[in-house]
Design a protein around this motif. Structure first.
Motif: not given
Length: 139
Positions: A4-8, A27-33, A67-68, A88-90
């Protein structure tokens, strides 16, 4: 196994043109799993002292989600807002693999000689879904 990788991330750019310049801020916030499962196995059977059969198999599944959220704004040289948008992209993806190998060996009467037959089968499948939404707020 699960990763699980979360970041900004923030990117600030300045564009200089012959008659003006402007700023672009993102500005970007993301979560990759990714969730990964795998298996492997070997089975060997000896029929007699001269012949054998070996079965090998492995495979696995991957389930990935990303998810971004992006917020972008363009500013004039006096910091007046020119444009802004939110995006928003998923993405969801599944990958399945199965590999198998069948090896038959037979020793021949003449010393040092062997005949063998190797059969291999591979399967790989993917399924990917994507959703993207772009909004331009009214100024």
């Amino acid at each position: 196994m699960m990763l699980d990788v979360n970041g900004k991330s923030t990117t600030n750019s300045q564009y200089i043109l012959p008659d003006t310049f402007y700023y672009n801020n993102q500005h970007q916030e993301f979560r990759n799993q990714i969730i990964r499962n795998s298996f492997s196995g070997i089975y060997e059977y000896k029929f007699d002292s001269t012949s054998s059969l070996k079965v090998m198999a492995d495979g696995g599944t991957d389930h990935k989600t990303t998810n971004s959220i992006f917020h972008t704004e363009a500013l004039a040289s006096d910091s007046a807002l020119v444009n802004q948008n939110d995006r928003t992209t998923s993405t969801t993806g599944d990958k399945h693999t199965v590999n198998s190998n069948l090896l038959w060996r037979k020793k021949l009467p003449k010393k040092g000689r062997t005949i063998s037959l190797n059969v291999r089968e591979n399967y790989s499948g993917k399924q990917i879904g994507r959703l993207s939404e772009l909004r331009y707020p009214s100024l």
